[in-house]
Each structure stands twice: as C-alpha cells, then as structure tokens.
Design an enzyme around this catalytic site. Structure first.
Site, PDB file in Angstrom:
ATOM      1  N   GLU A 144     -12.910  -0.311  -4.293  1.00  0.00           N
ATOM      2  CA  GLU A 144     -12.380  -1.664  -4.090  1.00  0.00           C
ATOM      3  C   GLU A 144     -11.596  -1.715  -2.782  1.00  0.00           C
ATOM      4  OE1 GLU A 144      -9.128  -2.586  -4.159  1.00  0.00           O
ATOM      5  OE2 GLU A 144      -8.331  -0.594  -4.553  1.00  0.00           O
ATOM      6  N   PHE A 244      -4.856  -6.416  11.724  1.00  0.00           N
ATOM      7  CA  PHE A 244      -4.134  -5.134  11.635  1.00  0.00           C
ATOM      8  C   PHE A 244      -3.609  -4.664  12.993  1.00  0.00           C
ATOM      9  CE2 PHE A 244      -4.129  -3.896   7.245  1.00  0.00           C
ATOM     10  CZ  PHE A 244      -4.885  -4.929   6.731  1.00  0.00           C
ATOM     11  N   LEU A 245      -3.211  -5.642  13.800  1.00  0.00           N
ATOM     12  CA  LEU A 245      -2.574  -5.326  15.081  1.00  0.00           C
ATOM     13  C   LEU A 245      -1.177  -5.939  15.127  1.00  0.00           C
ATOM     14  CD1 LEU A 245      -5.468  -5.718  17.693  1.00  0.00           C
ATOM     15  CD2 LEU A 245      -4.466  -3.610  16.816  1.00  0.00           C
ATOM     16  N   CYS A 255      -1.681   2.095  -1.150  1.00  0.00           N
ATOM     17  CA  CYS A 255      -2.965   2.633  -0.668  1.00  0.00           C
ATOM     18  C   CYS A 255      -2.872   3.401   0.644  1.00  0.00           C
ATOM     19  CB  CYS A 255      -3.969   1.497  -0.491  1.00  0.00           C
ATOM     20  SG  CYS A 255      -4.608   0.912  -2.045  1.00  0.00           S
TER      21      CYS A 255
HETATM   22  C1  UDX Z   1      -4.671  -2.057   1.717  1.00  0.00           C
HETATM   23  C2  UDX Z   1      -6.074  -2.381   2.268  1.00  0.00           C
HETATM   24  O1  UDX Z   1      -5.963  -3.482   3.186  1.00  0.00           O
HETATM   25  C3  UDX Z   1      -7.033  -2.685   1.137  1.00  0.00           C
HETATM   26  O2  UDX Z   1      -8.335  -2.868   1.661  1.00  0.00           O
HETATM   27  C4  UDX Z   1      -7.027  -1.516   0.159  1.00  0.00           C
HETATM   28  O3  UDX Z   1      -7.846  -1.816  -0.955  1.00  0.00           O
HETATM   29  C5  UDX Z   1      -5.627  -1.219  -0.320  1.00  0.00           C
HETATM   30  O4  UDX Z   1      -4.774  -0.987   0.802  1.00  0.00           O
HETATM   31  P1  UDX Z   1      -2.601  -3.421   0.740  1.00  0.00           P
HETATM   32  O5  UDX Z   1      -1.927  -2.092   0.613  1.00  0.00           O
HETATM   33  O6  UDX Z   1      -2.532  -4.365  -0.412  1.00  0.00           O
HETATM   34  O7  UDX Z   1      -4.164  -3.213   1.080  1.00  0.00           O
HETATM   35  O8  UDX Z   1      -1.930  -4.190   1.952  1.00  0.00           O
HETATM   36  P2  UDX Z   1      -2.282  -4.585   3.456  1.00  0.00           P
HETATM   37  O9  UDX Z   1      -2.208  -6.056   3.583  1.00  0.00           O
HETATM   38  O10 UDX Z   1      -3.501  -3.930   3.940  1.00  0.00           O
HETATM   39  O11 UDX Z   1      -0.999  -3.985   4.214  1.00  0.00           O
HETATM   40  C6  UDX Z   1      -0.657  -2.615   4.113  1.00  0.00           C
HETATM   41  C7  UDX Z   1       0.609  -2.322   4.889  1.00  0.00           C
HETATM   42  O12 UDX Z   1       0.358  -2.400   6.292  1.00  0.00           O
HETATM   43  C8  UDX Z   1       1.770  -3.280   4.620  1.00  0.00           C
HETATM   44  O13 UDX Z   1       2.979  -2.532   4.551  1.00  0.00           O
HETATM   45  C9  UDX Z   1       1.766  -4.206   5.820  1.00  0.00           C
HETATM   46  O14 UDX Z   1       3.038  -4.736   6.078  1.00  0.00           O
HETATM   47  C10 UDX Z   1       1.316  -3.243   6.906  1.00  0.00           C
HETATM   48  N1  UDX Z   1       0.642  -3.908   8.046  1.00  0.00           N
HETATM   49  C11 UDX Z   1      -0.541  -4.546   7.868  1.00  0.00           C
HETATM   50  C12 UDX Z   1       1.223  -3.821   9.315  1.00  0.00           C
HETATM   51  O15 UDX Z   1       2.286  -3.230   9.488  1.00  0.00           O
HETATM   52  N2  UDX Z   1       0.553  -4.409  10.369  1.00  0.00           N
HETATM   53  C13 UDX Z   1      -0.619  -5.067  10.220  1.00  0.00           C
HETATM   54  O16 UDX Z   1      -1.139  -5.554  11.228  1.00  0.00           O
HETATM   55  C14 UDX Z   1      -1.180  -5.142   8.938  1.00  0.00           C
END
Ligand code: UDX
Length: 444
Positions: A144, A244-245, A255
């Site tokens: 997933e 994700f930038l 995760c």
């Molecule tokens: C992530 C993956 O995106 C998802 O595909 C997988 O199934 C589970 O792990 P999630 O952990 O729910 O999902 O959150 P996500 O929105 O991906 O953010 C993860 C972390 O990265 C957060 O702490 C968020 O604040 C941080 N983040 C995300 C950043 O610091 N910068 C970004 O540009 C994006």
C-alpha cells in the site's frame, strides 16, 4: 458484491481499517479481524479508534457490508483472499519485526483454498520465506502507498496498484486485479520479490527527496537563496516533479523512518553498504537539531527559556506521533535547560504519553502566553489563522521559528516578530541586521 466470497482483512490498524472500509464502499462484503478485542468492540459500535478523515463516514455508510471479529476461524471460513495489514515495527537493529506476520501465517490453513495478500511492508524475501514454510498457501504481495491524512482519497484514486505473484498464485492476483480495476490507476503485475522492493524503494526515494531539499535549504541559508523558489524552479522539470520538495524539520511518521532503515538493513544483510540511505537518515536527524541553533541565534542560551512547540503530530490531519520531529525537538530543548510547552489540535492523547515532560496546552494561545519563542513543527492550518498581531503582545519575546515554512513571513515581520524559516532568504534589511548583531554582541 453478491455471489462473491467476502474479502478478509487481518489487522485493523490504520492500513487495515482504510482497506476494509474502502473495499466495503466499493460494494464488497468484508470481514475484518484483529486480536485486540477492545478495538473490535469499538469498531462494531461504529466508533473509529484513529484520526483519519473520511473513515467515520465510510464505516457508517457501509455498516451492513462490514463484519468485525477477533476470530481467525470466522475469516477463514468465509473469505478466500486474506489481506494482511498487521504492523511490522522496526527492531533495535533497524530490521522489520515480522512476528505479527508470522503469527498470522501460523494460523492459516495450508490447504490451497486461501491466498495471503501482503499489504504490510515487509523486506524483500519475506514472501519467499512464507511460501517455503506454507507451500500450499498462495501468496501475493500488494503493497500500500497510502498517506496518513489523505488515506481514503489515496486508496480510492491510486497512482498505481502493484500486484506481485509467482506461479500458483495467479488466480488470487487475477481476483485482486478485478477488485482494484474500477479505481483506475495503472496495474503493475510483477513477481513477489519485485513488488516487495517497489514499496521499499518508493518510500526510500521520497525520503531521499526530502533530505535532498533539506540540504539544499541549508546551503540556501548560507548563500542568501530561498529554498521555496529553488524547489519551485526544480519541480517544474518533469523529470524531477514538484512533490516532496518541501524543506523543513525533516520527515517522520510510521513509514519513512522505518522503511528507509529497513532497506538499508536489508542491503547490509546481503553485504551491500547502501551509502546514500545512510546519508538520508543522518541528514534527517541533523535537520531537526538545526532549530536549536536558530533559537540560540536570537535567545543565546536556552536555559530557563520557555519554548512553545506548535503541532506535535508528525504531519497535519493525523494524531500519529510515531517518529515525529516534536519528540526529538522536545528532548533537545530539555537538554538545553528550556521549559517546553506543546499544543496539537488532535494529538493530545499520544502527546501526554510520549512527551511526559512537556507542558501540554489546550490552545496555541495558551502555549504562547509569555513564551520566549514559538516553534512551528506541524503545519496545521489553524496556526496560519492565529491572531499573530495580538500574540506579539502576549509572548515574552517576539520570535517565531517556522519549521515548515508555513506562516506568512512578511505578516509576522510586520507584526514585529523575528521570523526564521528553513532555507529562506533572511528577509532582514541591512539596518535590521546591523541592529540585531550589535544587540547580540552587547548581550554576550
Ligand atoms: C508515506 C508515503 O507517502 C506513503 O506512500 C506510504 O504508504 C507511507 O509513508 P505518510 O507517512 O503518511 O506516507 O506521510 P507523507 O505525507 O508521505 O509525509 C511523511 C513525512 O515527510 C512527514 O513527516 C512530512 O512532514 C514529511 N515531508 C513530506 C516533508 O518534510 N517534506 C515534503 O516535501 C513531504
């Protein structure tokens, strides 16, 4: 759907509950099982034990298609496809702990009638090991990719669905493909080991993107560039993409930290040193600590100072605090002798368990009353809507460190705050900088 056998879901944590309710919403009968009797009781009463937008509505709307049970027997009797959604937390060594997966496998009849569909994130090679122990069981890897906070939306509109099956399990893979096809999104049919690897590699790559932009942010601070502008310019290149930038205080959650170290460990177990991931993890750790330096730049020693953390969950729209940046920040601030206050709109219960030495406040205003600085850790929308002009008068010192580049820097500066983001051009006029530097020199 009438005539079909129900879909079995084993483990109704966050992934299991989203999977079960979304399948039910697509018209399938679902039987969901968990060993936690209290959780099953509350779900049977239609009470949702987690904070995830949309779940309550799905549970209510599809109540007649959802059965919750603690009995594996009941699942095996009715369902053929068993979606395994138990958690695989990291062990001290960084490997994934597969004991819950193994407990499920040990209960499955090795009779050729059932297929175990692995949604839990497991290291490459897990499917092979399970098939060795239970050769009659069909095994499919169907990882997933849901994000907390938007999981229902992600489930119902997937970018792709990965289905990994080896010889003997095609019947199950065909059924899974038929279940997912109405959702659109590319179906990737592959072998089990590759499917397992796709999940780990995708998460590790996204984490790499975050650590990369965080390092760019740190360089931006040195050369007077603005990381949000840099990310915008980079992201328009289709080969890079804009997501994700976002620079900030680093990634957390259930995760990324777990999967990145699991992949590094998996490689290490084969004798391969995954150097890039070692750096990704280290950058993420250091990024959280940079906030301390920003506070010290304005406040000098933090001993005896009161710092308010705004947002404690690892990201907005969830009450999940696993590997949240707030945990590291609170520990570091305590280490420096500061008093730490915290406020989160929904994560109060986990915060009271995980942050016993943080003074939890009932509102952002309460946390900021008389504080020497505000640190924005989680970008909950309500923090942008605070009356910062009024708060300026109520705080002991007008300093905001914005760990997510979320607030309106100009508005805060106009209100009289010193504002520090992550990787932003400072925004200070030469006169303001000179005045601050001479004040700092005077206080030393
Ligand atoms: C992530 C993956 O995106 C998802 O595909 C997988 O199934 C589970 O792990 P999630 O952990 O729910 O999902 O959150 P996500 O929105 O991906 O953010 C993860 C972390 O990265 C957060 O702490 C968020 O604040 C941080 N983040 C995300 C950043 O610091 N910068 C970004 O540009 C994006």
């Amino acid at each position: 759907m009438s005539g079909e056998r129900p879909i079995g879901v084993i483990g109704v944590g966050w992934v299991g509950l989203v999977t079960a309710t979304c399948f039910a919403d697509m018209g399938h009968e679902v039987i969901a099982m968990d060993i936690d009797a209290a959780k099953i009781r509350s779900l049977s009463r239609r009470e949702v034990p987690i904070h995830e937008p949309g779940i309550e509505k799905l549970l209510e709307r599809n109540a007649d298609r959802l059965t919750f049970t603690t009995e594996m027997e009941a699942v095996l009797e009715s369902a053929r496809l068993l979606f395994c959604c138990v958690d695989t937390p990291p062990t001290y060594s960084g490997d994934a702990d597969l004991s819950r997966v193994q407990a499920v496998v040990s209960q499955l009849a090795d009779d050729g009638d059932h297929a175990l569909v692995m949604k839990s994130t497991v290291p490459s090679g897990t499917g092979r090991a399970i098939r060795r122990d239970a050769p009659g069981l069909s095994y499919v890897s169907c990882p997933e990719f849901l994000k907390e906070g938007t999981a229902v939306e992600d489930f119902l509109h997937p970018d792709r669905v990965v289905i990994g099956a080896d010889a003997g399990a095609e019947w199950a893979a065909d059924q899974i493909e038929a279940i997912y096809r109405p959702l659109g999104g590319e179906i990737v049919r592959t072998d089990v080991a590759s499917a397992e690897m796709i999940k780990l590699a995708a998460n590790a790559f996204l984490a790499t993107k975050i650590s990369f932009i965080n390092e760019i942010a740190n360089v931006c601070e040195e050369v007077g560039a603005d990381v949000t502008e840099v990310a915008r310019g980079m992201g328009l290149d289709k080969r890079i993409g804009p997501s994700f930038l976002r620079a900030g205080v680093g990634y957390g959650g259930s995760c990324f930290p777990k999967d990145v170290s699991a992949l590094k460990q998996l490689a290490g177990n084969t004798g391969y040193h995954f150097q890039l991931l070692t750096a990704v993890i280290e950058v993420n750790e250091l990024q959280k600590r940079r906030v301390i330096g920003k506070l010290e730049k304005h406040l000098g020693s933090l001993a005896g100072k009161t710092i308010a953390l705004l947002g404690l969950a690892f990201k907005p729209d969830t009450d999940d605090m696993r590997e949240a940046s707030s945990l590291v920040l609170a520990a570091r601030l305590h280490g420096e002798g500061a008093t730490v206050r915290g406020y989160d709109p929904v994560a109060e219960r986990p915060a009271s368990e995980l942050l016993p030495s943080v003074e939890l406040s009932g509102s952002a205003e309460e946390a900021l009353e008389g504080a020497d600085a505000a640190v924005l850790v989680t970008e909950w929308p309500e923090f942008a809507e605070l009356d910062w002009e009024a708060l300026r008068e109520r705080m002991g010192n007008a300093l905001v460190v914005d760990g997510r580049n979320f607030l309106d820097a100009q508005r805060l500066r106009d209100a009289g705050f010193a504002y520090e983001g992550i990787g932003l051009a400072n925004g200070e006029s030469d006169e303001a900088r000179e005045a601050r530097e001479s004040a700092e020199a005077g206080s030393r």
